[in-house]
Design a protein around this motif. Structure first.
Motif, PDB file in Angstrom:
ATOM      1  N   LEU A   1       0.805  -1.229   0.000  1.00  0.00           N
ATOM      2  CA  LEU A   1       0.000   0.000   0.000  1.00  0.00           C
ATOM      3  C   LEU A   1       0.835   1.276   0.000  1.00  0.00           C
ATOM      4  O   LEU A   1       0.282   2.370  -0.111  1.00  0.00           O
ATOM      5  N   ARG A   2       2.150   1.133   0.192  1.00  0.00           N
ATOM      6  CA  ARG A   2       3.068   2.276   0.318  1.00  0.00           C
ATOM      7  C   ARG A   2       2.674   3.187   1.473  1.00  0.00           C
ATOM      8  O   ARG A   2       2.776   4.408   1.394  1.00  0.00           O
ATOM      9  N   LYS A   3       2.221   2.542   2.550  1.00  0.00           N
ATOM     10  CA  LYS A   3       1.802   3.277   3.741  1.00  0.00           C
ATOM     11  C   LYS A   3       1.954   2.355   4.945  1.00  0.00           C
ATOM     12  O   LYS A   3       1.743   1.159   4.842  1.00  0.00           O
ATOM     13  N   ILE A   4       2.350   2.928   6.072  1.00  0.00           N
ATOM     14  CA  ILE A   4       2.423   2.177   7.330  1.00  0.00           C
ATOM     15  C   ILE A   4       1.315   2.713   8.225  1.00  0.00           C
ATOM     16  O   ILE A   4       1.323   3.896   8.577  1.00  0.00           O
ATOM     17  N   PRO A   5       0.333   1.863   8.573  1.00  0.00           N
ATOM     18  CA  PRO A   5      -0.834   2.351   9.321  1.00  0.00           C
ATOM     19  C   PRO A   5      -0.476   2.852  10.728  1.00  0.00           C
ATOM     20  O   PRO A   5       0.333   2.249  11.434  1.00  0.00           O
ATOM     21  N   ASN A   6      -1.102   3.943  11.115  1.00  0.00           N
ATOM     22  CA  ASN A   6      -0.901   4.496  12.457  1.00  0.00           C
ATOM     23  C   ASN A   6      -1.349   3.534  13.540  1.00  0.00           C
ATOM     24  O   ASN A   6      -0.759   3.482  14.613  1.00  0.00           O
ATOM     25  N   VAL A   7      -2.380   2.754  13.261  1.00  0.00           N
ATOM     26  CA  VAL A   7      -2.875   1.822  14.272  1.00  0.00           C
ATOM     27  C   VAL A   7      -1.815   0.770  14.580  1.00  0.00           C
ATOM     28  O   VAL A   7      -1.690   0.328  15.730  1.00  0.00           O
ATOM     29  N   LEU A   8      -1.035   0.377  13.609  1.00  0.00           N
ATOM     30  CA  LEU A   8       0.046  -0.578  13.829  1.00  0.00           C
ATOM     31  C   LEU A   8       1.126   0.040  14.718  1.00  0.00           C
ATOM     32  O   LEU A   8       1.619  -0.593  15.658  1.00  0.00           O
TER      33      LEU A   8
ATOM     34  N   LEU B   1      10.343   3.611  13.243  1.00  0.00           N
ATOM     35  CA  LEU B   1      11.601   3.539  13.986  1.00  0.00           C
ATOM     36  C   LEU B   1      11.388   3.936  15.446  1.00  0.00           C
ATOM     37  O   LEU B   1      12.042   3.382  16.342  1.00  0.00           O
ATOM     38  N   ALA B   2      10.478   4.850  15.717  1.00  0.00           N
ATOM     39  CA  ALA B   2      10.154   5.192  17.102  1.00  0.00           C
ATOM     40  C   ALA B   2       9.576   3.979  17.823  1.00  0.00           C
ATOM     41  O   ALA B   2       9.923   3.711  18.986  1.00  0.00           O
ATOM     42  N   MET B   3       8.722   3.226  17.151  1.00  0.00           N
ATOM     43  CA  MET B   3       8.160   2.018  17.752  1.00  0.00           C
ATOM     44  C   MET B   3       9.256   0.986  18.027  1.00  0.00           C
ATOM     45  O   MET B   3       9.296   0.371  19.084  1.00  0.00           O
ATOM     46  N   VAL B   4      10.159   0.822  17.072  1.00  0.00           N
ATOM     47  CA  VAL B   4      11.268  -0.121  17.249  1.00  0.00           C
ATOM     48  C   VAL B   4      12.112   0.310  18.448  1.00  0.00           C
ATOM     49  O   VAL B   4      12.502  -0.517  19.279  1.00  0.00           O
ATOM     50  N   GLY B   5      12.375   1.600  18.574  1.00  0.00           N
ATOM     51  CA  GLY B   5      13.126   2.107  19.702  1.00  0.00           C
ATOM     52  C   GLY B   5      12.425   1.861  21.033  1.00  0.00           C
ATOM     53  O   GLY B   5      13.070   1.578  22.042  1.00  0.00           O
ATOM     54  N   ALA B   6      11.092   1.943  21.035  1.00  0.00           N
ATOM     55  CA  ALA B   6      10.337   1.684  22.259  1.00  0.00           C
ATOM     56  C   ALA B   6      10.510   0.236  22.707  1.00  0.00           C
ATOM     57  O   ALA B   6      10.545  -0.053  23.900  1.00  0.00           O
ATOM     58  N   PHE B   7      10.639  -0.673  21.764  1.00  0.00           N
ATOM     59  CA  PHE B   7      10.848  -2.077  22.099  1.00  0.00           C
ATOM     60  C   PHE B   7      12.289  -2.347  22.527  1.00  0.00           C
ATOM     61  O   PHE B   7      12.528  -3.046  23.501  1.00  0.00           O
ATOM     62  N   LEU B   8      13.252  -1.800  21.797  1.00  0.00           N
ATOM     63  CA  LEU B   8      14.649  -2.198  21.961  1.00  0.00           C
ATOM     64  C   LEU B   8      15.487  -1.249  22.809  1.00  0.00           C
ATOM     65  O   LEU B   8      16.564  -1.626  23.262  1.00  0.00           O
ATOM     66  N   GLY B   9      15.069  -0.007  22.970  1.00  0.00           N
ATOM     67  CA  GLY B   9      15.857   0.963  23.718  1.00  0.00           C
ATOM     68  C   GLY B   9      16.641   1.877  22.798  1.00  0.00           C
ATOM     69  O   GLY B   9      16.718   1.647  21.585  1.00  0.00           O
ATOM     70  N   PRO B  10      17.253   2.926  23.357  1.00  0.00           N
ATOM     71  CA  PRO B  10      17.890   3.953  22.524  1.00  0.00           C
ATOM     72  C   PRO B  10      19.124   3.478  21.754  1.00  0.00           C
ATOM     73  O   PRO B  10      19.292   3.827  20.593  1.00  0.00           O
ATOM     74  N   LEU B  11      19.984   2.692  22.381  1.00  0.00           N
ATOM     75  CA  LEU B  11      21.196   2.256  21.687  1.00  0.00           C
ATOM     76  C   LEU B  11      20.861   1.341  20.510  1.00  0.00           C
ATOM     77  O   LEU B  11      21.401   1.504  19.406  1.00  0.00           O
ATOM     78  N   ALA B  12      19.953   0.419  20.726  1.00  0.00           N
ATOM     79  CA  ALA B  12      19.547  -0.480  19.639  1.00  0.00           C
ATOM     80  C   ALA B  12      18.799   0.286  18.554  1.00  0.00           C
ATOM     81  O   ALA B  12      18.898  -0.073  17.372  1.00  0.00           O
ATOM     82  N   ALA B  13      18.076   1.337  18.913  1.00  0.00           N
ATOM     83  CA  ALA B  13      17.390   2.147  17.899  1.00  0.00           C
ATOM     84  C   ALA B  13      18.400   2.807  16.973  1.00  0.00           C
ATOM     85  O   ALA B  13      18.178   2.893  15.757  1.00  0.00           O
ATOM     86  N   LEU B  14      19.523   3.251  17.533  1.00  0.00           N
ATOM     87  CA  LEU B  14      20.580   3.825  16.694  1.00  0.00           C
ATOM     88  C   LEU B  14      21.196   2.771  15.784  1.00  0.00           C
ATOM     89  O   LEU B  14      21.496   3.038  14.614  1.00  0.00           O
TER      90      LEU B  14
ATOM     91  N   LEU C   1       1.967  -1.809  23.223  1.00  0.00           N
ATOM     92  CA  LEU C   1       2.372  -3.173  23.530  1.00  0.00           C
ATOM     93  C   LEU C   1       3.784  -3.215  24.120  1.00  0.00           C
ATOM     94  O   LEU C   1       4.049  -3.955  25.064  1.00  0.00           O
ATOM     95  N   ALA C   2       4.676  -2.404  23.577  1.00  0.00           N
ATOM     96  CA  ALA C   2       6.040  -2.350  24.104  1.00  0.00           C
ATOM     97  C   ALA C   2       6.037  -1.867  25.548  1.00  0.00           C
ATOM     98  O   ALA C   2       6.743  -2.418  26.403  1.00  0.00           O
ATOM     99  N   LEU C   3       5.245  -0.859  25.836  1.00  0.00           N
ATOM    100  CA  LEU C   3       5.171  -0.340  27.205  1.00  0.00           C
ATOM    101  C   LEU C   3       4.619  -1.400  28.160  1.00  0.00           C
ATOM    102  O   LEU C   3       5.164  -1.617  29.251  1.00  0.00           O
ATOM    103  N   ILE C   4       3.585  -2.082  27.742  1.00  0.00           N
ATOM    104  CA  ILE C   4       2.982  -3.124  28.595  1.00  0.00           C
ATOM    105  C   ILE C   4       3.961  -4.267  28.824  1.00  0.00           C
ATOM    106  O   ILE C   4       4.157  -4.723  29.961  1.00  0.00           O
ATOM    107  N   LEU C   5       4.592  -4.744  27.756  1.00  0.00           N
ATOM    108  CA  LEU C   5       5.517  -5.872  27.886  1.00  0.00           C
ATOM    109  C   LEU C   5       6.736  -5.516  28.726  1.00  0.00           C
ATOM    110  O   LEU C   5       7.196  -6.324  29.537  1.00  0.00           O
ATOM    111  N   HIS C   6       7.255  -4.322  28.539  1.00  0.00           N
ATOM    112  CA  HIS C   6       8.381  -3.894  29.368  1.00  0.00           C
ATOM    113  C   HIS C   6       7.968  -3.757  30.830  1.00  0.00           C
ATOM    114  O   HIS C   6       8.740  -4.094  31.737  1.00  0.00           O
ATOM    115  N   SER C   7       6.765  -3.271  31.079  1.00  0.00           N
ATOM    116  CA  SER C   7       6.281  -3.120  32.457  1.00  0.00           C
ATOM    117  C   SER C   7       6.117  -4.472  33.137  1.00  0.00           C
ATOM    118  O   SER C   7       6.403  -4.610  34.328  1.00  0.00           O
ATOM    119  N   LEU C   8       5.673  -5.454  32.397  1.00  0.00           N
ATOM    120  CA  LEU C   8       5.512  -6.795  32.961  1.00  0.00           C
ATOM    121  C   LEU C   8       6.853  -7.483  33.197  1.00  0.00           C
ATOM    122  O   LEU C   8       6.960  -8.367  34.034  1.00  0.00           O
TER     123      LEU C   8
END
Length: 176
Positions: free
Chosen positions: A23-30, A83-96, A37-44
């Protein structure tokens, strides 16, 4: 062995890549679902305060790494948010790390697409148009200030694929 967080992240970026390819688009809902989900999983998985800081630092790092490219119209907003979502899962160093790898994968993807579509000549003309004034100036030729001529776009690339490949590579290489 991949953790649940890493497996979910790989699934999310794979879905983003497929959507970007078709679709040449990344949905905002994703993106929003992934951030939550990253926040919940990290909190658990750990201490709440430290996790929230790691989640926020990763998301902000991921967002601001590609934001200048978006502001210069070199990248779509969905790619920046991915990339912001990926950073939320992996942290700042891995995002770089993911951003650096995505840049390499994106460059290779751009070259393949230029060769595939036959637009590489126009791409070289665009590069010359943008770089010629600087080259002439470096050679000592006095230049007058003139506006740059408009260049014809040679098309965009589905950068979600590059981010997905970079994310999967980073996650898999961290397992070694």
């Amino acid at each position: 062995m991949l953790t649940a967080i890493e497996m979910i992240l790989v699934c999310l970026v794979a879905q983003a890549a497929l959507t970007d390819l078709t679709l040449r688009k990344i949905p905002n809902v994703l993106i929003l679902s992934g951030l939550l989900l990253a926040l919940i999983l990290h909190s658990l998985a750990g201490q709440h305060g430290a996790v929230a800081q790691q989640w926020l630092a990763g998301a902000v790092t991921g967002l601001f790494v590609f934001l200048p490219l978006y502001l210069l119209r070199g990248m779509a907003a969905g790619d920046v948010k991915l990339l912001a979502m990926v950073g939320a899962f992996l942290g700042p160093l891995a995002a770089l790390k993911v951003a650096a790898l995505a840049t390499l994968f994106g460059g290779m993807l751009a070259l393949v697409m230029l060769l595939w579509t036959g637009r590489w000549r126009q791409a070289w003309r665009n590069v010359w148009t943008l770089c010629a004034p600087v080259c002439w100036r470096c050679l000592g030729v006095p230049m007058q200030a003139v506006p740059l001529p408009a260049v014809t776009s040679v098309g965009g690339i589905p950068y979600g694929l590059a981010i997905a490949l970079a994310t999967a590579s980073t996650v898999l290489l961290a397992q070694r």
